[in-house]
Design an enzyme around this catalytic site. Structure first.
Site, mmCIF file in Angstrom:
data_model
loop_
_atom_site.group_PDB
_atom_site.id
_atom_site.type_symbol
_atom_site.label_atom_id
_atom_site.label_comp_id
_atom_site.label_asym_id
_atom_site.label_seq_id
_atom_site.Cartn_x
_atom_site.Cartn_y
_atom_site.Cartn_z
ATOM 1 N N CYS A 55 0.977 -1.193 -0.049
ATOM 2 C CA CYS A 55 0.007 0.059 0.119
ATOM 3 C C CYS A 55 0.965 1.400 -0.081
ATOM 4 O O CYS A 55 1.771 1.485 0.963
ATOM 5 C CB CYS A 55 -0.966 -0.066 1.314
ATOM 6 S SG CYS A 55 -1.894 1.442 1.535
ATOM 7 N N ILE A 56 0.726 1.988 -1.061
ATOM 8 C CA ILE A 56 1.623 3.342 -1.042
ATOM 9 C C ILE A 56 1.130 4.277 -0.145
ATOM 10 O O ILE A 56 1.932 5.044 0.178
ATOM 11 C CB ILE A 56 1.885 3.965 -2.457
ATOM 12 C CG1 ILE A 56 0.339 4.058 -3.080
ATOM 13 C CG2 ILE A 56 2.490 3.080 -3.589
ATOM 14 C CD1 ILE A 56 0.078 5.012 -4.241
#
Ligand SMILES: [Zn+2]
Ligand SMILES: [Zn+2]
Length: 220
Positions: A55-56
């Site tokens: 997850c950025i």
């Protein structure tokens, strides 16, 4: 917690190999045995159990330990956007027909409040859809990472390339039969696999059990 904790890097296996999506093998980068349902994250440089995705926004992997906090994060965002929209709307003190007039023609505070209101209202359905998608994955007993693997199995089935020989799954190409990992093999009695009924997702135990497993992971 979703950002800070270890997503599950211990090599202790939790899940069995299904020999359809996951096979006993070493990670080519870490050079250690890769447990079933794990994946190597190239951004973090580590293998993570029950890897869902990197997850950025969280700058962490959503995996064995972090999945529940990721779900909590989405629920918290839905609540924040809902309550935020409500607060902004009441602060503006307008009726729906007056909204654009209030936003354009009055004070800076009104413009900021109106913009925040629009942000909340526009982002709320996106996050809600994302949460809905993940609830569907929990229902199906899959991770985001595994959906790509199931898509590949679907592609093989649709093109009549997937076979089963006893308990072993095979792929056929112009050279003959290979295992799903690409090793040539002599098939004795291959039977085509053409429908989902012929396959079992061994990681799916029903929605409630899958949810429990995701929300209360046992220590690795
Ligand atoms: Zn990562
Ligand atoms: Zn690795």
């Amino acid at each position: 917690m979703a950002v800070l904790i270890n997503p599950g890097t211990s090599p202790t296996p939790v899940f069995a190999y299904d020999n359809l999506l996951f096979f006993p093998a070493d990670c080519r980068t870490c050079l250690v045995a890769k447990p079933a349902r794990s994946k190597h994250c190239s951004l973090c440089g580590r293998c993570v159990q029950l890897f869902d995705h990197h997850c950025i926004w969280l700058n962490n992997d959503v995996g064995y330990y972090t999945y529940r906090y990721f779900i909590g994060f989405l629920v918290a965002k839905i609540w924040t956007f809902t309550y935020g929209a409500y607060l902004c709307w009441t602060a503006l003190g307008v009726s729906p027909t007056m909204f654009w007039t209030t936003l354009r023609a009055t004070s800076t505070e009104n413009k900021i409040t109106g913009t925040l209101f629009l942000l909340c209202v526009l982002l709320l359905p996106l996050v809600a859809l994302f949460l809905g998608e993940h609830l569907r994955y929990i229902y199906l007993g899959v991770t985001t990472n595994e959906t790509a693997k199931w898509d590949y199995i679907h592609y093989l089935m649709q093109n009549k390339l997937l076979y089963k020989d006893g308990s072993q799954f095979l792929v056929v190409d112009e050279m003959g039969y290979t295992t799903l990992t690409g090793a040539p093999i002599n098939a004795t009695r291959p039977a085509p696999v053409t429908s989902w009924d012929q396959l079992t997702n061994i990681y799916d135990h029903g929605f409630v059990s899958n949810l429990k497993q995701r929300l209360f992971p046992k220590p690795l």
